[in-house]
Design an enzyme around this catalytic site. Structure first.
Site, PDB file in Angstrom:
ATOM      1  N   MET A 183       0.840  -1.207   0.000  1.00 27.09           N
ATOM      2  CA  MET A 183       0.000   0.000   0.000  1.00 27.09           C
ATOM      3  C   MET A 183       0.875   1.257   0.000  1.00 27.09           C
ATOM      4  SD  MET A 183      -3.398  -0.933   2.130  1.00 27.09           S
ATOM      5  CE  MET A 183      -2.755  -0.601   3.759  1.00 27.09           C
ATOM      6  N   ALA A 194       3.989   3.966   1.023  1.00 29.47           N
ATOM      7  CA  ALA A 194       4.682   4.425   2.238  1.00 29.47           C
ATOM      8  C   ALA A 194       5.784   3.407   2.555  1.00 29.47           C
ATOM      9  CB  ALA A 194       3.725   4.630   3.406  1.00 29.47           C
ATOM     10  N   GLY A 196      10.873  -2.828   5.524  1.00 32.12           N
ATOM     11  CA  GLY A 196      10.121  -4.085   5.457  1.00 32.12           C
ATOM     12  C   GLY A 196       9.725  -4.398   4.020  1.00 32.12           C
ATOM     13  N   HIS A 197       9.228  -3.375   3.311  1.00 33.27           N
ATOM     14  CA  HIS A 197       8.877  -3.570   1.901  1.00 33.27           C
ATOM     15  C   HIS A 197      10.126  -3.875   1.069  1.00 33.27           C
ATOM     16  CE1 HIS A 197       5.606  -0.694   3.309  1.00 33.27           C
ATOM     17  NE2 HIS A 197       4.895  -1.700   2.875  1.00 33.27           N
ATOM     18  N   GLN A 225     -10.233  -2.712   2.397  1.00 25.86           N
ATOM     19  CA  GLN A 225      -9.710  -3.342   3.608  1.00 25.86           C
ATOM     20  C   GLN A 225      -9.675  -2.399   4.800  1.00 25.86           C
ATOM     21  OE1 GLN A 225      -5.830  -4.289   1.610  1.00 25.86           O
ATOM     22  NE2 GLN A 225      -4.976  -3.876   3.622  1.00 25.86           N
ATOM     23  N   GLU A 275       5.792 -11.528   7.172  1.00 23.21           N
ATOM     24  CA  GLU A 275       5.270 -12.189   8.377  1.00 23.21           C
ATOM     25  C   GLU A 275       4.737 -11.169   9.378  1.00 23.21           C
ATOM     26  OE1 GLU A 275       8.401 -14.706   9.863  1.00 23.21           O
ATOM     27  OE2 GLU A 275       7.930 -16.293   8.409  1.00 23.21           O
ATOM     28  N   LYS A 276       5.045  -9.898   9.150  1.00 26.03           N
ATOM     29  CA  LYS A 276       4.485  -8.838  10.000  1.00 26.03           C
ATOM     30  C   LYS A 276       2.963  -8.980  10.082  1.00 26.03           C
ATOM     31  CE  LYS A 276       3.746  -4.734  11.840  1.00 26.03           C
ATOM     32  NZ  LYS A 276       2.941  -3.902  11.002  1.00 26.03           N
ATOM     33  N   SER A 293       6.475  -0.313  10.222  1.00 30.12           N
ATOM     34  CA  SER A 293       5.111  -0.214   9.704  1.00 30.12           C
ATOM     35  C   SER A 293       4.916   1.185   9.144  1.00 30.12           C
ATOM     36  CB  SER A 293       4.099  -0.442  10.834  1.00 30.12           C
ATOM     37  OG  SER A 293       2.813  -0.012  10.428  1.00 30.12           O
TER      38      SER A 293
HETATM   39  P1  AMP Z   1       1.468  -2.822   3.549  1.00 31.55           P
HETATM   40  O1  AMP Z   1       2.025  -1.830   2.582  1.00 31.55           O
HETATM   41  O2  AMP Z   1       1.514  -2.374   4.959  1.00 31.55           O
HETATM   42  O3  AMP Z   1       0.132  -3.376   3.112  1.00 31.55           O
HETATM   43  O4  AMP Z   1       2.458  -4.054   3.508  1.00 31.55           O
HETATM   44  C1  AMP Z   1       2.801  -4.657   2.289  1.00 31.55           C
HETATM   45  C2  AMP Z   1       3.582  -5.913   2.564  1.00 31.55           C
HETATM   46  O5  AMP Z   1       4.757  -5.597   3.304  1.00 31.55           O
HETATM   47  C3  AMP Z   1       2.795  -6.928   3.415  1.00 31.55           C
HETATM   48  O6  AMP Z   1       3.032  -8.232   2.906  1.00 31.55           O
HETATM   49  C4  AMP Z   1       3.394  -6.736   4.773  1.00 31.55           C
HETATM   50  O7  AMP Z   1       3.312  -7.896   5.588  1.00 31.55           O
HETATM   51  C5  AMP Z   1       4.830  -6.422   4.432  1.00 31.55           C
HETATM   52  N1  AMP Z   1       5.467  -5.728   5.560  1.00 31.55           N
HETATM   53  C6  AMP Z   1       5.043  -4.608   6.175  1.00 31.55           C
HETATM   54  N2  AMP Z   1       5.847  -4.296   7.204  1.00 31.55           N
HETATM   55  C7  AMP Z   1       6.803  -5.253   7.247  1.00 31.55           C
HETATM   56  C8  AMP Z   1       7.926  -5.511   8.095  1.00 31.55           C
HETATM   57  N3  AMP Z   1       8.233  -4.710   9.112  1.00 31.55           N
HETATM   58  N4  AMP Z   1       8.683  -6.589   7.846  1.00 31.55           N
HETATM   59  C9  AMP Z   1       8.371  -7.422   6.806  1.00 31.55           C
HETATM   60  N5  AMP Z   1       7.337  -7.242   5.973  1.00 31.55           N
HETATM   61  C10 AMP Z   1       6.559  -6.174   6.189  1.00 31.55           C
END
Ligand code: AMP
Length: 287
Positions: free
Chosen positions: A35, A37, A41-42, A66, A153-154, A190
């Site tokens: 999403m 930002a 992690g990404h 969502q 896995e977050k 996050s």
């Molecule tokens: P999001 O943009 O928050 O929807 O996250 C996109 C992907 O990045 C999802 O598969 C999340 O689980 C992963 N993600 C987000 N934060 C982390 C993190 N700290 N470590 C690993 N993967 C992450």
């Protein structure tokens, strides 16, 4: 030195055309759904994709389905310039950035609902959230048709749901889980961490510390798990974190913990800190 960001496509047709070109050359394709930002992690997902696939597609789509009516859809950070810089640094091959109308055109009425796995944990506190996730992930997998797709896995429950939906719907993709990337003090990265005040940011690492301690205590004495969790919830409360849930589950089925550590178990939590909701999880060391 500034590197150029990858080409951006906004439509499913343009996405498919780009992927078809790679397929014609027998190149493998990895998809990283996000999403935006974007943070480290990404980046870890993109690197995992880069390690296994010759082409990496990153989707950036803040999925309205969502978010609950009282959640942060409008306020969710959308730093497009910074995100494109990350894609350049990680040498992504394509950015798929569809608008809401491209993903959900007028007349869109289909929902993908994964029963069972979606019911407890975050599903119990965010009604409809996982239907929104499952629907958009199914669409992204069908649109991109990647060899592999990468999830953190977050969002541990989400990862299990995505594995199940790909299997149940015969979507020919390998779903790859990537370990959680953390700040030096243990806080899981996050996009929502930007909501934390300085004081909240100081408190936030207490979540991971409590998860680790609790998981270690359960490993030593799994039959006292109930009492150990009750103590942990109270001490998180004292640290300033309001616990939404703190639960032990089977690591694959997410069924309630049986007390038997011969199968992998996972400890998962969601807490509120001011206006921010934090989630995190850890494996329980085998007995
Ligand atoms: P999001 O943009 O928050 O929807 O996250 C996109 C992907 O990045 C999802 O598969 C999340 O689980 C992963 N993600 C987000 N934060 C982390 C993190 N700290 N470590 C690993 N993967 C992450």
């Amino acid at each position: 030195m500034s590197t150029q960001h990858p080409p951006i496509v906004h439509t499913v047709a343009a996405l498919r055309e780009a992927v078809a070109g790679w397929r014609a050359r027998r190149e493998s394709v990895g998809l990283v759904p996000t999403m935006g930002a974007l943070h480290a992690g990404h980046r870890a997902l993109m690197r995992a994709a880069r390690a296994r696939n010759s082409r990496v597609v990153v989707s950036i789509f803040v999925n309205p389905k969502q978010f609950g009516p009282n959640e942060d859809f409008a306020a969710y950070p959308r730093p497009e310039g910074a995100d494109l810089a990350v894609l350049a640094e990680e040498a992504a091959d394509l950015a798929f950035m569809p608008g809401v109308e491209e993903v959900y055109p007028p007349g869109f009425t289909t929902t993908v609902a994964v029963a069972g796995l979606t019911e407890g944990l975050c599903g119990a506190h965010r009604p409809g959230h996982f239907d929104g996730v499952a629907t958009v992930v199914a669409k992204l997998l069908i649109q991109t048709a990647p060899d592999s797709a990468y999830f953190g896995e977050k969002d541990y429950q989400q990862l299990q749901i995505v594995k199940r939906l790909a299997r149940d719907l015969d979507i020919p993709v390998e779903i790859v889980g990537v370990p959680i990337v953390r700040e030096a003090d243990g806080l899981a990265l996050s996009s929502r961490n930007v909501y934390l005040s300085a004081e909240e940011r100081r408190i936030a690492p207490a979540l991971y510390a409590a998860l680790r301690e609790t998981a270690a205590a359960v490993a030593v004495d799994p039959h006292r798990a109930g009492a150990i969790l009750t103590t942990a919830i109270a001490s998180l409360g004292k640290a300033g974190l309001r616990v939404e849930y703190l639960e032990l589950r089977d690591a694959a089925s997410l069924a309630p913990f049986s007390g038997d550590l011969s199968r992998p178990a996972r400890l998962l939590a969601a807490v509120h800190l001011g206006r921010t909701r934090l989630i995190d999880n850890v494996p329980v060391p085998p007995g």
